[in-house]
Motif scaffolding. Structure first.
Motif, PDB file in Angstrom:
ATOM      1  N   THR A 176       1.115  -1.034  -0.483  1.00 51.78           N
ATOM      2  CA  THR A 176      -0.141  -0.056   0.085  1.00 51.78           C
ATOM      3  C   THR A 176       0.836   1.167  -0.069  1.00 51.78           C
ATOM      4  OG1 THR A 176      -0.081  -0.137   2.398  1.00 51.78           O
ATOM      5  CG2 THR A 176      -2.011  -0.962   1.092  1.00 51.78           C
ATOM      6  N   GLY A 177       2.531   1.475   0.459  1.00 49.42           N
ATOM      7  CA  GLY A 177       2.817   2.624   0.632  1.00 49.42           C
ATOM      8  C   GLY A 177       2.646   3.598   1.875  1.00 49.42           C
ATOM      9  N   ASP A 178       1.674   2.961   2.836  1.00 50.66           N
ATOM     10  CA  ASP A 178       1.317   3.716   3.954  1.00 50.66           C
ATOM     11  C   ASP A 178       2.975   3.192   5.115  1.00 50.66           C
ATOM     12  OD1 ASP A 178      -1.139   3.725   3.322  1.00 50.66           O
ATOM     13  OD2 ASP A 178      -2.336   2.143   4.606  1.00 50.66           O
ATOM     14  N   LYS A 179       3.330   4.242   5.843  1.00 52.52           N
ATOM     15  CA  LYS A 179       4.451   4.051   6.765  1.00 52.52           C
ATOM     16  C   LYS A 179       3.837   3.461   8.078  1.00 52.52           C
ATOM     17  CE  LYS A 179       5.988   9.160   5.086  1.00 52.52           C
ATOM     18  NZ  LYS A 179       6.273   9.942   5.251  1.00 52.52           N
ATOM     19  N   ILE A 180       5.214   3.203   7.893  1.00 48.39           N
ATOM     20  CA  ILE A 180       4.769   2.064   9.336  1.00 48.39           C
ATOM     21  C   ILE A 180       5.461   2.421  10.845  1.00 48.39           C
ATOM     22  CG2 ILE A 180       5.120  -0.836  10.286  1.00 48.39           C
ATOM     23  CD1 ILE A 180       5.233  -1.861   7.807  1.00 48.39           C
ATOM     24  N   TRP A 181       6.266   3.286  10.483  1.00 47.90           N
ATOM     25  CA  TRP A 181       7.124   4.174  11.165  1.00 47.90           C
ATOM     26  C   TRP A 181       8.105   4.850  10.402  1.00 47.90           C
ATOM     27  CZ3 TRP A 181      12.037   2.951  10.542  1.00 47.90           C
ATOM     28  CH2 TRP A 181      12.933   2.409  10.741  1.00 47.90           C
ATOM     29  N   GLU A 182       9.252   6.020  10.948  1.00 47.98           N
ATOM     30  CA  GLU A 182       9.617   6.893  10.186  1.00 47.98           C
ATOM     31  C   GLU A 182      10.395   7.565  11.757  1.00 47.98           C
ATOM     32  OE1 GLU A 182       9.528  11.566   7.780  1.00 47.98           O
ATOM     33  OE2 GLU A 182       7.463   9.979   8.146  1.00 47.98           O
ATOM     34  N   LYS A 183      11.809   7.759  11.167  1.00 49.82           N
ATOM     35  CA  LYS A 183      12.525   8.053  12.336  1.00 49.82           C
ATOM     36  C   LYS A 183      13.314   9.668  11.595  1.00 49.82           C
ATOM     37  CE  LYS A 183      13.930   6.885  15.487  1.00 49.82           C
ATOM     38  NZ  LYS A 183      12.555   7.509  17.156  1.00 49.82           N
ATOM     39  N   GLU A 184      13.756  10.507  12.198  1.00 46.63           N
ATOM     40  CA  GLU A 184      14.629  11.740  11.215  1.00 46.63           C
ATOM     41  C   GLU A 184      16.234  11.495  11.772  1.00 46.63           C
ATOM     42  OE1 GLU A 184      15.602  16.139  12.105  1.00 46.63           O
ATOM     43  OE2 GLU A 184      13.609  15.716  13.258  1.00 46.63           O
ATOM     44  N   PHE A 213      10.371  -3.375  13.455  1.00 49.26           N
ATOM     45  CA  PHE A 213       9.034  -3.393  13.602  1.00 49.26           C
ATOM     46  C   PHE A 213       8.477  -1.412  13.924  1.00 49.26           C
ATOM     47  CE2 PHE A 213       9.886  -7.528  14.357  1.00 49.26           C
ATOM     48  CZ  PHE A 213      10.039  -8.277  13.687  1.00 49.26           C
ATOM     49  N   ALA A 214       9.473  -1.271  15.085  1.00 54.11           N
ATOM     50  CA  ALA A 214       8.810  -0.767  16.270  1.00 54.11           C
ATOM     51  C   ALA A 214       9.668   0.439  15.763  1.00 54.11           C
ATOM     52  CB  ALA A 214       8.693  -0.446  17.487  1.00 54.11           C
ATOM     53  N   GLY A 215      10.512   1.449  14.676  1.00 56.05           N
ATOM     54  CA  GLY A 215      11.523   2.078  14.940  1.00 56.05           C
ATOM     55  C   GLY A 215      12.111   2.996  16.131  1.00 56.05           C
ATOM     56  N   SER A 216      11.719   2.102  16.961  1.00 57.02           N
ATOM     57  CA  SER A 216      12.815   2.923  18.040  1.00 57.02           C
ATOM     58  C   SER A 216      13.858   2.643  18.128  1.00 57.02           C
ATOM     59  CB  SER A 216      12.130   2.231  19.511  1.00 57.02           C
ATOM     60  OG  SER A 216      12.103   0.739  19.770  1.00 57.02           O
ATOM     61  N   VAL A 217      15.033   3.371  18.744  1.00 59.16           N
ATOM     62  CA  VAL A 217      16.692   3.570  19.001  1.00 59.16           C
ATOM     63  C   VAL A 217      16.675   2.909  20.101  1.00 59.16           C
ATOM     64  CG1 VAL A 217      17.961   5.113  18.680  1.00 59.16           C
ATOM     65  CG2 VAL A 217      16.655   5.794  18.080  1.00 59.16           C
ATOM     66  N   ALA A 218      17.679   1.902  19.977  1.00 56.87           N
ATOM     67  CA  ALA A 218      18.167   0.827  21.226  1.00 56.87           C
ATOM     68  C   ALA A 218      18.940   0.892  21.339  1.00 56.87           C
ATOM     69  CB  ALA A 218      18.124  -0.719  20.197  1.00 56.87           C
TER      70      ALA A 218
END
Length: 290
Positions: A176-184, A213-218
């Motif tokens: 679909t092209g939908d964003k799941i997550w985004e980071k700067e 999966f979440a885009g969080s920075v470990a």
């Protein structure tokens, strides 16, 4: 002398291979196919524009991208054009770019262009299915206004992971092209996917471990802390990270190599090779090649 084509004298842009054939592209727009075993030429094709990106080989095609943001699908047996697709060409770009990705399960090609656009195409006929711009909404804080996508898109389990020079790293639903997550985070270097994480070295020389999966920075590691003042002033930069036995090997353009624990993000060893290894390291047959 590329595969017996003596008149084609240009710095090669990249290589791709299947079981029997080696494919090479050159800065003069040349595409060459040769026998892997003996280098005998099979076919050649001269494109309309220079090439600065390695080709991508699929089961039937060779995907080639030129500097004017044109994407070509060539019959890998004879070099004949099957389809072509293009987006607007940028006046100012960063040399190089991202080789297209191919997903056999859905028969799609994923290509990133110098304008920061990711396009997903039907691999059989070259029809675009959707596109997404990887352009920062905070241009004042972006590394540069040049939006080039220089890192290969990664496709896994129906998700596309991509990063641009314009401080955008994201995960997209492939259908679909939908964003799941985004980071700067912005980078021109290829990302490394290992387990549940994406590892990327940013344009600011910060190494990030990002949960895919979440885009969080470990964790993040500022590589500038491991460069002395002279190295920082000389604009020393890091090559794409390499994973080896649970450790990340990070090579620098001045020959320094750091060994980093991939779980903790801590430097456990460092060495000096004294050579330019800006293209990174390769692991093969239990050896690391610089």
């Amino acid at each position: 002398d590329i595969g017996g084509f003596k008149e084609a004298k240009s710095r090669a842009s990249g290589l791709a291979a299947d079981e029997q054939t080696l494919y090479a592209t050159t800065g003069f727009g040349g595409v060459f196919a040769m026998n892997q075993a003996n280098g005998a030429p099979k076919w050649r094709k001269i494109m309309e524009s220079p090439i600065r990106i390695a080709p991508t080989v699929t089961d039937k095609m060779l995907i080639v991208q030129t500097v004017d943001n044109s994407l070509y699908a060539l019959d890998k047996n004879n070099g004949q054009e099957i389809w072509r697709f293009g987006v607007a060409h940028e006046d100012t770009v960063i040399a190089g770019g991202a080789s297209p990705a191919y997903d056999a399960a859905d028969n799609v090609v994923v290509a990133g262009f110098s304008n920061g656009e990711v396009v997903v195409l039907n691999a059989a006929i070259g029809t675009p299915l959707w596109s997404q711009m990887l352009v920062s909404n905070k241009q004042a804080r972006a590394t540069t206004e040049i939006n080039t996508i220089g890192a290969y898109p990664i496709v896994e389990d129906g998700i596309i992971y991509a990063i641009s020079n314009s401080d955008v790293m994201l995960a997209l639903d492939m259908r679909t092209g939908d964003k799941i997550w985004e980071k700067e985070i912005g980078s021109m270097q290829n990302m490394l996917m290992a387990g549940d994480y994406l590892f990327t070295i940013s344009n600011r020389n910060i190494l990030y471990a990002v949960d895919k999966f979440a885009g969080s920075v470990a964790w993040s590691l500022d590589i500038r802390d491991y460069l002395d003042e002279e190295e920082a002033e000389a604009a020393v930069y890091a090559a794409p990270p390499l994973m080896l036995n649970g450790n990340i090997l990070l090579a620098f353009s001045n020959g320094k190599v750091l060994k980093i624990d991939a779980r903790q993000g801590t430097v456990t060893a460092k060495t000096e090779l004294g050579i330019d290894i800006s293209n990174g390291l390769i692991a093969a047959q239990q050896k690391v090649i610089a």
